[in-house]
Design a protein around this motif. Structure first.
Motif, PDB file in Angstrom:
ATOM      1  N   GLU A 180       0.856  -1.190   0.000  1.00 16.83           N
ATOM      2  CA  GLU A 180       0.000   0.000   0.000  1.00 16.83           C
ATOM      3  C   GLU A 180       0.888   1.235   0.000  1.00 16.83           C
ATOM      4  N   ALA A 181       0.498   2.243  -0.749  1.00 12.94           N
ATOM      5  CA  ALA A 181       1.247   3.497  -0.766  1.00 12.94           C
ATOM      6  C   ALA A 181       0.297   4.654  -1.001  1.00 12.94           C
ATOM      7  N   ASP A 182       0.603   5.775  -0.360  1.00 16.18           N
ATOM      8  CA  ASP A 182      -0.180   7.006  -0.486  1.00 16.18           C
ATOM      9  C   ASP A 182       0.824   8.138  -0.652  1.00 16.18           C
ATOM     10  N   MET A 183       0.760   8.857  -1.785  1.00 17.50           N
ATOM     11  CA  MET A 183       1.781   9.850  -2.087  1.00 17.50           C
ATOM     12  C   MET A 183       1.138  11.148  -2.576  1.00 17.50           C
ATOM     13  N   PHE A 184       1.690  12.273  -2.127  1.00 16.83           N
ATOM     14  CA  PHE A 184       1.281  13.586  -2.612  1.00 16.83           C
ATOM     15  C   PHE A 184       2.538  14.386  -2.913  1.00 16.83           C
ATOM     16  N   ASP A 185       2.652  14.860  -4.153  1.00 15.94           N
ATOM     17  CA  ASP A 185       3.816  15.645  -4.572  1.00 15.94           C
ATOM     18  C   ASP A 185       5.109  14.875  -4.281  1.00 15.94           C
ATOM     19  N   PHE A 186       5.114  13.567  -4.597  1.00 18.29           N
ATOM     20  CA  PHE A 186       6.266  12.677  -4.452  1.00 18.29           C
ATOM     21  C   PHE A 186       6.733  12.524  -3.007  1.00 18.29           C
ATOM     22  N   ASP A 187       5.844  12.774  -2.064  1.00 22.49           N
ATOM     23  CA  ASP A 187       6.126  12.599  -0.645  1.00 22.49           C
ATOM     24  C   ASP A 187       5.019  11.706  -0.092  1.00 22.49           C
ATOM     25  N   GLY A 188       5.383  10.514   0.438  1.00 23.46           N
ATOM     26  CA  GLY A 188       4.322   9.603   0.832  1.00 23.46           C
ATOM     27  C   GLY A 188       4.721   8.592   1.878  1.00 23.46           C
TER      28      GLY A 188
END
Length: 286
Positions: free
Chosen positions: A186-194
């Motif tokens: 599982e991964a959650d990323m916003f603006d390459f920060d996650g």
């Protein structure tokens, strides 16, 4: 359209009814077979800012081999060594072709069944996408999966700095000659920060898990590992404190990675230093 190509992608059939109204592209119907994958969909999508819409596409294929030219750069029809009879081999030699120079099946294998759905909403320049798919008996070169389910969402496409979420689970995994019962990611990323989580079960009694956060940029990135654990039967290993790893085009830096075994015979493994991609090594100790 029938039997055409878009680059390496084979378009077997394509039938659609489209129209543009008030800055919105309206697809009344879409039916296509692309690389052996059947697709059916309909919907709307804004063509200019301030105009919005939503669309959906269902897709399925009994085999993925038709996508091999697009994904692998290999021809639709290809001769592999395993399919040659002794007579085939002699005939090729008469033509000046050495059979052992032909690719092996494991080098060009792409197969499996897929089914799923995709949704799009927004307008050109700012599109939100969602995809859910299932794979069965899938193979990529020497790797294979009995079954897998993948879910993916992204916002603000075609820009890549929106929010991306991905989850995947798989069963019966063969990777690099190793067999795993199941795995999940599982991964959650916003603006390459996650943040991300990984869990793997190789067999009954052997499990691995990791939890941490990451940052990615054009030159490299970094990972902060908050949890890392291994269980092999009665033996357990775990991260004693959060660790930091960073990489760029030339080096991998490990900052105080310490793993300890908790048992009647305790042990610690410590890694700290810089590893050069050119092969140089400094300040790593275990």
């Amino acid at each position: 359209a029938y039997a055409s190509r878009l680059g390496a992608l084979r378009i077997d059939t394509l039938s659609t009814g489209m129209r543009v109204r008030n800055g919105v592209l309206i697809t009344d119907s879409l039916a296509a077979v692309v690389g052996g994958v059947e697709m059916v969909g309909r919907g709307r999508l804004g063509l200019v800012e301030g105009r919005f819409g939503s669309a959906s596409v269902d897709f399925s294929a009994d085999r993925l081999v038709g996508l091999r030219p697009t994904l692998m750069g290999v021809a639709d029809s290809i001769i592999v060594q395993e399919e040659l009879t002794p007579l085939d081999r002699e005939f090729l030699r008469l033509q000046g072709v050495e059979p052992d120079t032909l690719p092996r099946l494991a080098d060009v294998q792409l197969d499996g069944a897929v089914s799923g759905a995709a949704s799009l909403s927004g307008h050109i320049g700012d599109i939100d996408v969602g995809v859910v798919l299932r794979l069965d008996d899938a193979a990529w070169k020497q790797n294979s999966i009995d079954s897998a389910r993948v879910a993916f969402t992204a916002t603000g496409l075609p820009a890549t700095k929106g929010r991306w979420q991905m989850g995947a689970s798989a069963y019966g995994i063969d990777v690099a000659g190793r067999r795993f019962e199941q795995g999940g990611f599982e991964a959650d990323m916003f603006d390459f920060d996650g943040e991300g989580r990984l869990e793997i079960i190789r067999r009954a009694g052997e499990e691995y898990h990791a939890l941490g956060s990451f940052v990615i940029d054009s030159a490299g990135g970094s990972v902060d590992v908050d949890e890392f654990g291994i269980r092999v039967d009665r033996e357990r290993w775990g991260l004693t404190r959060p660790a930091h790893l960073a990489w760029d085009e030339r080096t991998l830096t490990v900052d105080s990675l310490e793993i300890a075994r908790s048992s009647d015979d305790p042990m610690r493994l410590v890694a700290d230093g810089v590893l050069s991609r050119g092969g140089g090594l400094s300040l790593i100790h275990i």
